[in-house]
Design a protein around this motif. Structure first.
Motif, PDB file in Angstrom:
ATOM      1  N   GLY A  96       0.786  -1.219   0.000  1.00 37.79           N
ATOM      2  CA  GLY A  96       0.000   0.000   0.000  1.00 37.79           C
ATOM      3  C   GLY A  96       0.820   1.271   0.000  1.00 37.79           C
ATOM      4  O   GLY A  96       0.310   2.339   0.328  1.00 37.79           O
ATOM      5  N   SER A  97       2.106   1.169  -0.374  1.00 33.07           N
ATOM      6  CA  SER A  97       2.996   2.317  -0.309  1.00 33.07           C
ATOM      7  C   SER A  97       3.773   2.476  -1.614  1.00 33.07           C
ATOM      8  O   SER A  97       3.898   1.534  -2.397  1.00 33.07           O
ATOM      9  CB  SER A  97       3.984   2.139   0.850  1.00 33.07           C
ATOM     10  N   SER A  98       4.284   3.680  -1.838  1.00 32.57           N
ATOM     11  CA  SER A  98       5.133   3.925  -2.996  1.00 32.57           C
ATOM     12  C   SER A  98       6.611   3.788  -2.635  1.00 32.57           C
ATOM     13  O   SER A  98       7.486   4.054  -3.466  1.00 32.57           O
ATOM     14  CB  SER A  98       4.868   5.326  -3.554  1.00 32.57           C
ATOM     15  N   LYS A  99       6.884   3.362  -1.397  1.00 31.12           N
ATOM     16  CA  LYS A  99       8.267   3.218  -0.933  1.00 31.12           C
ATOM     17  C   LYS A  99       8.820   1.847  -1.337  1.00 31.12           C
ATOM     18  O   LYS A  99       8.148   0.827  -1.188  1.00 31.12           O
ATOM     19  CB  LYS A  99       8.341   3.404   0.581  1.00 31.12           C
ATOM     20  N   ILE A 100      10.040   1.848  -1.836  1.00 31.91           N
ATOM     21  CA  ILE A 100      10.654   0.623  -2.352  1.00 31.91           C
ATOM     22  C   ILE A 100      10.976  -0.344  -1.217  1.00 31.91           C
ATOM     23  O   ILE A 100      11.575   0.032  -0.208  1.00 31.91           O
ATOM     24  CB  ILE A 100      11.928   0.954  -3.142  1.00 31.91           C
ATOM     25  N   MET A 101      10.582  -1.606  -1.388  1.00 37.14           N
ATOM     26  CA  MET A 101      10.889  -2.654  -0.433  1.00 37.14           C
ATOM     27  C   MET A 101      12.099  -3.478  -0.878  1.00 37.14           C
ATOM     28  O   MET A 101      12.920  -3.895  -0.056  1.00 37.14           O
ATOM     29  CB  MET A 101       9.685  -3.584  -0.263  1.00 37.14           C
ATOM     30  N   MET A 102      12.223  -3.689  -2.193  1.00 40.18           N
ATOM     31  CA  MET A 102      13.322  -4.514  -2.682  1.00 40.18           C
ATOM     32  C   MET A 102      13.588  -4.237  -4.160  1.00 40.18           C
ATOM     33  O   MET A 102      12.675  -3.916  -4.917  1.00 40.18           O
ATOM     34  CB  MET A 102      13.006  -6.008  -2.497  1.00 40.18           C
ATOM     35  N   THR A 103      14.853  -4.341  -4.554  1.00 47.41           N
ATOM     36  CA  THR A 103      15.232  -4.303  -5.960  1.00 47.41           C
ATOM     37  C   THR A 103      16.106  -5.522  -6.237  1.00 47.41           C
ATOM     38  O   THR A 103      16.887  -5.951  -5.374  1.00 47.41           O
ATOM     39  CB  THR A 103      16.012  -3.022  -6.319  1.00 47.41           C
ATOM     40  N   GLU A 104      15.966  -6.073  -7.429  1.00 43.26           N
ATOM     41  CA  GLU A 104      16.776  -7.216  -7.817  1.00 43.26           C
ATOM     42  C   GLU A 104      16.885  -7.290  -9.328  1.00 43.26           C
ATOM     43  O   GLU A 104      16.054  -6.743 -10.052  1.00 43.26           O
ATOM     44  CB  GLU A 104      16.190  -8.525  -7.259  1.00 43.26           C
ATOM     45  N   ASP A 105      17.938  -7.963  -9.806  1.00 41.74           N
ATOM     46  CA  ASP A 105      18.184  -8.082 -11.238  1.00 41.74           C
ATOM     47  C   ASP A 105      18.016  -9.515 -11.693  1.00 41.74           C
ATOM     48  O   ASP A 105      18.342 -10.461 -10.955  1.00 41.74           O
ATOM     49  CB  ASP A 105      19.602  -7.600 -11.580  1.00 41.74           C
ATOM     50  N   TYR A 106      17.514  -9.652 -12.921  1.00 36.96           N
ATOM     51  CA  TYR A 106      17.310 -10.965 -13.520  1.00 36.96           C
ATOM     52  C   TYR A 106      18.035 -11.066 -14.858  1.00 36.96           C
ATOM     53  O   TYR A 106      18.209 -10.071 -15.573  1.00 36.96           O
ATOM     54  CB  TYR A 106      15.826 -11.231 -13.768  1.00 36.96           C
ATOM     55  N   LYS A 107      18.424 -12.282 -15.182  1.00 35.19           N
ATOM     56  CA  LYS A 107      18.976 -12.595 -16.494  1.00 35.19           C
ATOM     57  C   LYS A 107      18.396 -13.937 -16.927  1.00 35.19           C
ATOM     58  O   LYS A 107      18.587 -14.948 -16.248  1.00 35.19           O
ATOM     59  CB  LYS A 107      20.505 -12.666 -16.446  1.00 35.19           C
ATOM     60  N   ALA A 108      17.656 -13.913 -18.037  1.00 32.94           N
ATOM     61  CA  ALA A 108      17.016 -15.128 -18.555  1.00 32.94           C
ATOM     62  C   ALA A 108      16.189 -15.832 -17.484  1.00 32.94           C
ATOM     63  O   ALA A 108      16.221 -17.061 -17.354  1.00 32.94           O
ATOM     64  CB  ALA A 108      18.066 -16.081 -19.127  1.00 32.94           C
ATOM     65  N   GLY A 109      15.447 -15.053 -16.695  1.00 30.02           N
ATOM     66  CA  GLY A 109      14.533 -15.636 -15.719  1.00 30.02           C
ATOM     67  C   GLY A 109      15.153 -16.002 -14.384  1.00 30.02           C
ATOM     68  O   GLY A 109      14.449 -16.443 -13.475  1.00 30.02           O
ATOM     69  N   LYS A 110      16.472 -15.811 -14.221  1.00 30.18           N
ATOM     70  CA  LYS A 110      17.145 -16.155 -12.970  1.00 30.18           C
ATOM     71  C   LYS A 110      17.733 -14.904 -12.322  1.00 30.18           C
ATOM     72  O   LYS A 110      18.180 -13.994 -13.008  1.00 30.18           O
ATOM     73  CB  LYS A 110      18.256 -17.182 -13.221  1.00 30.18           C
ATOM     74  N   LEU A 111      17.721 -14.903 -10.991  1.00 30.45           N
ATOM     75  CA  LEU A 111      18.348 -13.796 -10.273  1.00 30.45           C
ATOM     76  C   LEU A 111      19.820 -13.729 -10.651  1.00 30.45           C
ATOM     77  O   LEU A 111      20.547 -14.724 -10.585  1.00 30.45           O
ATOM     78  CB  LEU A 111      18.199 -14.000  -8.763  1.00 30.45           C
TER      79      LEU A 111
END
Length: 228
Positions: free
Chosen positions: A116-131
């Motif tokens: 319910g917020s606009s504050k970021i909880m997590m960021t992560e990167d993917y390559k071909a469907g994998k972290l």
């Protein structure tokens, strides 16, 4: 009688107009123009969007049963790229997460938000469907709580955990998704409480335990193992 006849003509023409406005095909039988699909035996939309001779273009909106007019997901298609911008929403229309996909696989940066917020909880990167890359997690006040590196879906290197005030409280080492290497726990003043090594997800060698910065005891793992 005449009024009833005119009513049926109106309904018929409206239906024909709707059919022409939505869900049309081109000369090769490919979906073309604006499309809407509804759930079986329901007026609830399942999705809506625009096709260009069989290819999705622009924004598509997707709905869950009984979700009303608020989409649960949107996908933004481009005519010159295979990647799709995706957003997921709460029942109140707040963004849950967003990122890119190619087919069914996640790619690039994905961002997740506190409920319910606009504050970021997590960021992560993917390559071909994998972290693949750095994953960062945040408290709602914006303070970093955890960061770790993934390589092709597996944890690699340091995992660092912080308190809500930014104090380092845990430090782990991974290799091929297993705890392997030095591990440390800290007290609220940043002093080491516990330190030792893991070997393939198991405690290994001498583990030391401290209180107020002073060594209390040491244990050797695996239990029962004697020194050389």
């Amino acid at each position: 009688m005449r009024n009833r006849f005119l009513f049926f003509v109106f309904v018929y023409m409206t239906t024909i107009g709707y059919t022409q406005k939505f869900n049309s095909f081109d000369g090769e039988g490919k979906r073309h123009g604006r499309w809407q699909k509804k759930y079986v035996n329901s007026d609830q939309l399942r999705y809506e969007g625009t096709f260009d001779h069989g290819k999705e273009i622009g924004e598509f909106k997707f709905y869950k049963p009984n979700s009303g007019t608020i989409p649960t997901a949107t996908k933004m298609f481009s005519s010159d790229s295979d990647s799709v911008q995706v957003k997921y929403f709460t029942a109140k229309g707040k963004v849950i997460s967003k990122g890119k996909m190619i087919g069914k696989e996640r790619v690039g940066l994905w961002t997740y938000y506190h409920k319910g917020s606009s504050k970021i909880m997590m960021t992560e990167d993917y390559k071909a469907g994998k972290l693949h890359g750095e994953q960062k997690t945040y408290f709602e006040n914006g303070q970093l709580t955890e960061k770790i590196i993934y390589v092709r879906g597996e944890k690699q290197g340091k995992r660092i955990v912080y308190s809500e005030k930014g104090v380092l409280i845990k430090e782990f080492t991974y290799e091929n998704d297993q705890l392997h290497g030095i591990t440390k726990y800290y007290d609220v003043k940043g002093r080491v409480r516990i330190e030792g090594n893991y070997k393939r997800d198991r405690k290994d060698g001498i583990w030391s335990y401290y209180e107020n910065g002073k060594l209390l005891e040491q244990k050797r793992f695996p239990i029962g193992k004697t020194g050389s």
